[in-house]
Design an enzyme around this catalytic site. Structure first.
Site, PDB file in Angstrom:
ATOM      1  N   ARG A 287       0.926  -1.218  -0.040  1.00 29.63           N
ATOM      2  CA  ARG A 287       0.155   0.030   0.204  1.00 29.63           C
ATOM      3  C   ARG A 287       1.011   1.094   0.042  1.00 29.63           C
ATOM      4  O   ARG A 287       0.533   2.223   0.647  1.00 29.63           O
ATOM      5  CB  ARG A 287      -1.090  -0.039   1.314  1.00 29.63           C
ATOM      6  CG  ARG A 287      -1.991  -0.988   1.085  1.00 29.63           C
ATOM      7  CD  ARG A 287      -2.775  -1.139  -0.130  1.00 29.63           C
ATOM      8  NE  ARG A 287      -3.786  -2.341  -0.044  1.00 29.63           N
ATOM      9  CZ  ARG A 287      -3.529  -3.595  -0.758  1.00 29.63           C
ATOM     10  NH1 ARG A 287      -2.475  -3.589  -1.662  1.00 29.63           N
ATOM     11  NH2 ARG A 287      -4.255  -4.506  -0.671  1.00 29.63           N
TER      12      ARG A 287
ATOM     13  N   SER B 147     -11.931   1.930   2.259  1.00 31.37           N
ATOM     14  CA  SER B 147     -11.105   1.502   3.457  1.00 31.37           C
ATOM     15  C   SER B 147     -10.391   2.900   4.028  1.00 31.37           C
ATOM     16  O   SER B 147      -9.949   3.728   3.418  1.00 31.37           O
ATOM     17  CB  SER B 147     -10.458   0.590   3.444  1.00 31.37           C
ATOM     18  OG  SER B 147     -10.818  -0.496   2.915  1.00 31.37           O
TER      19      SER B 147
ATOM     20  N   GLU C  46      -5.308   5.286   5.172  1.00 37.31           N
ATOM     21  CA  GLU C  46      -5.305   5.461   3.643  1.00 37.31           C
ATOM     22  C   GLU C  46      -5.620   6.640   3.049  1.00 37.31           C
ATOM     23  O   GLU C  46      -5.254   6.986   1.914  1.00 37.31           O
ATOM     24  CB  GLU C  46      -6.118   4.415   2.959  1.00 37.31           C
ATOM     25  CG  GLU C  46      -5.820   2.836   3.217  1.00 37.31           C
ATOM     26  CD  GLU C  46      -6.439   1.760   2.376  1.00 37.31           C
ATOM     27  OE1 GLU C  46      -6.878   2.426   1.268  1.00 37.31           O
ATOM     28  OE2 GLU C  46      -6.799   0.708   2.597  1.00 37.31           O
TER      29      GLU C  46
END
Length: 335
Positions: free
Chosen positions: A181, A231, A306
């Site tokens: 990520r 998310s 995120e």
């Protein structure tokens, strides 16, 4: 005349004197936000070519106002006060992709769900796992996004980017430094323009069936009836092996349904924060800070976001950093 209006009119005049394409002023960022949160942008533009993007960035380098380039906004929380500069949106003019054998060239504004379905139909495997992720290819590559512990970076061969001064360069897979990520593009001043992917031949029927299964599971698992950014918190491999994914950690802490204003930790999936109507950036940031502190107090793990927060002045950084600065003293520890 208030300061925002002065900024808007001054910047618009300067841009119109330099460029012959259309600009809009005081455009509500709420209308382009997946969270449906955000105040007005002083000036808003949707360029039609890479040259226009580069020219705008080069021009803004000599201006006092901030500039930002956005795509699908699935990982952005806008300031409820707006943005005191130029927002450049990669819209329909940057949404195309070309499939040539096993190689795909996609513009940064291309829809991830549309691209995934197209390559599955062509019998190309490797990115079906990303089929339900909202947003655009550019954003997905920056975050090395994906599901099932996988990332799009596995299949990226090169990326065309422009820096803050409008200079274009090409980065190969090694230069992009993909990790879980993350990539070298994250928290940088570069803007992704185009992406090249290399996939493997597969069975179209099986891939499409897998895609439908993934989409069906997502529709049951994730909230789709209320605005959200997907998310909120990153899954940390170390935390995952002991506690589980962020959603489980948040649910185990009893935080499902925690609400501030119109923002709520989703009852359907705890790693989603939903907007029931008129949530503000402060509502979201408060929930982010509260969740981080509560989960840390119970597990010893710190969950990062995120989501990136874009402030009025152009500060663009992880939302949890802003949240903890604004709400340092939240104490929600429950028995």
């Amino acid at each position: 005349m208030n300061d925002f209006k002065k900024v808007s009119e001054s910047l618009e005049t300067a841009l119109r004197n330099e460029f012959d394409f259309r600009f809009a002023t005081e455009v509500s960022l709420k209308e382009i936000s997946r969270w449906r949160i955000g105040g007005p942008a002083a000036v808003f533009a949707e360029p039609s070519s890479i040259n226009e993007i580069c020219a705008l960035l080069a021009f803004m380098k000599n201006r006092p106002e901030p500039v930002v380039v956005v795509g699908g906004t699935s990982n952005i929380l806008f300031d409820s006060d707006g943005f005191g500069g130029l927002v450049i949106k990669l819209g329909e003019n940057f949404s195309n992709f070309i499939i040539e054998g096993s190689r795909i060239r996609a513009q940064a504004g291309a829809s991830v769900p549309q691209l995934v379905r197209a390559v599955a139909t062509e019998g190309l495997e490797g990115i079906v796992h990303a089929g339900g992720i909202p947003g655009t290819v550019g954003g997905l590559v920056v975050m090395n996004g994906g599901t099932q512990r996988r990332g799009i970076g596995e299949h990226v061969t090169k990326v065309l980017v422009t820096d803050a001064e409008g200079s274009i360069r090409e980065l190969n897979a090694n230069e992009l430094q993909f990790t879980y990520r993350n990539s070298v593009l994250k928290n940088s001043e570069t803007t992704v323009l185009e992406v090249e992917l290399l996939l493997k031949p597969g069975n179209a029927g099986e891939l499409l069936a897998e895609l439908e299964t993934i989409l069906d599971q997502r529709s049951q698992k994730f909230p789709e009836d209320l605005p959200n950014c997907g998310s909120t918190f990153l899954s940390d491999p170390a935390m995952y092996s002991i506690v589980g994914p962020p959603g489980k950690a948040i649910e185990d802490a009893g935080l499902k349904g925690l609400r501030r204003g119109s923002a709520e930790i989703s009852m359907q999936h705890a790693n989603f924060i939903v907007n029931h109507g008129d949530a503000s950036d402060d509502d979201i940031l408060w929930l982010i800070s509260a969740v981080r502190k509560e989960v840390y107090s119970r597990t010893g793990f710190v969950m990062d976001c995120e989501v990136l927060y874009l402030s009025y002045s152009g500060d663009f950084r992880p939302a949890h950093e802003v949240a903890d600065e604004q709400w340092p003293d939240i104490d929600l520890v429950r028995n």
